[in-house]
Every structure is written in C-alpha cells, then in structure tokens.
Write an enzyme that holds these catalytic residues in place. Sequence first.
Site, PDB file in Angstrom:
ATOM      1  N   HIS A 214       0.841  -1.192   0.000  1.00 46.22           N
ATOM      2  CA  HIS A 214       0.000   0.000   0.000  1.00 46.22           C
ATOM      3  C   HIS A 214       0.874   1.239   0.000  1.00 46.22           C
ATOM      4  O   HIS A 214       1.964   1.241   0.585  1.00 46.22           O
ATOM      5  CB  HIS A 214      -0.925   0.010   1.225  1.00 46.22           C
ATOM      6  CG  HIS A 214      -2.028   1.020   1.134  1.00 46.22           C
ATOM      7  ND1 HIS A 214      -1.866   2.329   1.544  1.00 46.22           N
ATOM      8  CD2 HIS A 214      -3.308   0.925   0.682  1.00 46.22           C
ATOM      9  CE1 HIS A 214      -2.997   2.986   1.336  1.00 46.22           C
ATOM     10  NE2 HIS A 214      -3.882   2.164   0.819  1.00 46.22           N
TER      11      HIS A 214
ATOM     12  N   ASP B 146      -7.824  -4.444  -1.023  1.00 46.38           N
ATOM     13  CA  ASP B 146      -8.313  -4.729  -2.379  1.00 46.38           C
ATOM     14  C   ASP B 146      -8.239  -6.215  -2.694  1.00 46.38           C
ATOM     15  O   ASP B 146      -9.087  -6.741  -3.417  1.00 46.38           O
ATOM     16  CB  ASP B 146      -7.490  -3.944  -3.401  1.00 46.38           C
ATOM     17  CG  ASP B 146      -7.620  -2.447  -3.225  1.00 46.38           C
ATOM     18  OD1 ASP B 146      -8.755  -1.975  -3.107  1.00 46.38           O
ATOM     19  OD2 ASP B 146      -6.586  -1.761  -3.177  1.00 46.38           O
TER      20      ASP B 146
END
Length: 427
Positions: A304, A361
């Site tokens: 991330h 995700d």
Amino acid sequence: MTDFATLTLDGKTYNLPVIVGSEGEKAIDIRSLRQETGHITFDPGFANTGSCQSAITFMDGEKGILRYRGYPIEQLAEKSTFVETAYLLINGNLPDRSALTRKSVMLNDFSLLHEDMKAFYQNFPSKAHPMGILSAMLNALRSFYPELIDLEEDLNQTFLRLISKVRTMAAMAYKISRGHATVYPRSDYSYCANFLHMMFDNPVIPYQMKDDLVQALNVFWILHADHEQNCSTAAVRVVGSGKVNLYAALSAGISALWGPLHGGANQAVIQMLESMHREGFTPAQVIEKAKDKDDPFRLMGFGHRVYKTYDPRAKIMKKMCDKVLAILNIKDPLLDIAMGLEEAALNDTYFQDKNLYPNVDFYSGIVLRAMGIPTNMFTVMFAIGRLPGWIAQWREDALDPNQRISRPRQVYTGETIRDYIPIGDRK
C-alpha cells in the site's frame, strides 16, 4: 508558543511556522514561502504536502491505524452499520437512536429514481463501463434535484438523497446492462439488504437474503467510507474548491476512483487471478515473477502507498472473506488460486521484509466475486462506500473560511523565449 522551522536561502533566514495536529502530526506551514522567498516546493504526487486541515479521518501508515472521527475502524466494522458510519463521517458524531431511525426512514423515502432517468441508462452503449455511467448519471441527477441552499437541513437532505439514490442507480445500471427489469427498493429492508435485493431479485427466482452477506456488505462499505486525502478525495476537494455544485464534485471523485491504481485495484486483482488461471501459473511462479525486477508483471492486491505494515482494513476484510467463503461453500478456481497466493506471499521472506502484505483490495475482490457481484461493478461498489467520505470532505472544505481555490504551481522546463517565424521561413 509557536515552533518554527528555519530555512536558509541565499544567505537569508526564514522562519516557517510548524503546525501540530491533534495526533501529533507535524507540518511546516509554507503558505508565505513564495511571497517571501520567490521559491516554491517541488513534490510530485504530493506525498509530502498537506493540502488541508481535516477533522474527519486519521491514518498512521507506520502503525497501521485508521480512525473515523476518532473511532477505530476495528470497532466500527464490528459494531456499526454503514448508515451509522456515514452519519458519523458527515455530521461528526454518532447518532442517537431517534436520529438514526429518522435518517434511515429518509434514506428509504429517497431511494426511488425519477422514471425519466431510465431513458438515460438505456441509451448508453451496451459495453459502456458502469463507472462511466455512474459518473455521468450523478451529474444528471442534479437536473432532477437542483436545490442546494445554505440551510443545514437542506444540505443534510441532499446528502441523504445522494447516498440513497447512488445505490439505486448502481443496481439499475446492472439490471439494464443484463436486459432485466429494474427492481424497486423495499421499505422493510436495510440499506445494504436493499442493494442486494435490487441487484439480484427477479420474478423467476426471488433472491434469498442472507444476513451474513448483508453484514459482509456493511463491513465492506464501512472500510471504504473514507481514507484521508487519497486521489479521489483530493479530486473532490480540488473540483469543489472552484465552488462547483456538489454533484459535479462527486462525479469528479468517481472518475478519479475509476483508475486501476486507485479504486480499480480490486477489479485488477480478479483480472490478475483470471490471467494466472488462463496461463496456468502457480502461486509460487507468480511470487517469483513479482520479485524479478526485470519482469514487467505487477502483483495486484499487495502492499500500500501509505501503510508500511499490515493494512488494518485488510485484517478485517480477511476475516469477512473467510466467513463468506465458508458460508457460500463456493467452488471457484480463482478463489482457490487467491488463497494459495495469499499463503505463498505471507510465507515469503522477501514479501515479509518489504512489508508487502495483502491489502484490502485483495480480500474485497474475493468477497465481491463470491457474493456474485460482476467484476466490472467492483469499482462501483467502492464508489458507493466512499460517497459519505467524499461528502464529508466536500462539506468540510466548503465550510472552511481559510480554504482557497486549489491552484498548484509548477517548475517550468520548456523552451525559453523565442521569436515567431513566419511559415514560409521555417526549415
């Protein structure tokens, strides 16, 4: 007493005030930098630039912390609902029972779309992406509900109307894309249950509502409701700073979210898994490809931009992912590949050393697929969840007396001055 950062340029010293946030975050206030020194800062991607002061969401990427209005995301995901969390983000505090009931009733009252809007949907090309449709339709919605005046109650009604109708618009787009009759919301269903009902119910096979899937959708939308000054939220604030209408600012947020490096990442995860399945790659082979600097392959759903440890949302979504897969007992080769990829990555020292953990995700893509959400609707699902955060950020920006229209500077690297040459004299 104000602290200062000292900057020395061309033998002159400048004192720049240091701003300290409520969680101890520090920022150097450079608002007077260009006026006093003639210099600007250079920060591609704005990774080190604070564009605003905000009381909505706190993140600490090094410690894996995410809080909405001070409430830990873990507590909200376990105890709250999406509607309650939306109220919290927009209004600043959790509602009492009467306020929540009143808002929930209004959400149901506002859930129908004007029948004339169906004509817009039916005239999009059959292969039009749902995100493009949603962005356009949100702008079109203002034609039906143009009133937005400065009275707080009218603002709140507009916010509720948007949160309610965007869910109906998304479900309608899906139904029309499949050539099915649209399904109307039910007054006895909750916000999340109504979405599943409008998506999957049909006259031939009535949709059997499962409480665990309603909970999974609640959690998914809570986790995506806001995330500080990300790409799409920044787009909403930048566009909103020009004092455009709220619908246009939110439409810009949807467009920004569409990209594969932002909201489209969960769709990209499934597409990656489909490619693995199609080409016969094992999880171990994919891990090796990801570690090879000369290989253009990119592993989606891991790591991330902000979190340098495990994404706190991913931990929550993983638990929900395991629960949903157990309940539905689905046999899907892509889900099997995903679980194998997760195990291989978590046990690989390279990934451990680089803090490349599965992010939200990765797990949300798996959950949405298991629930029957089409892949091209994944980013739309993200947009529905992010809407309260966008509204809260737009409202905060609009009410801030110190905010100005966004107007970044640049460092020009083009040609210096040169004279115009008539076309007949050019070589």
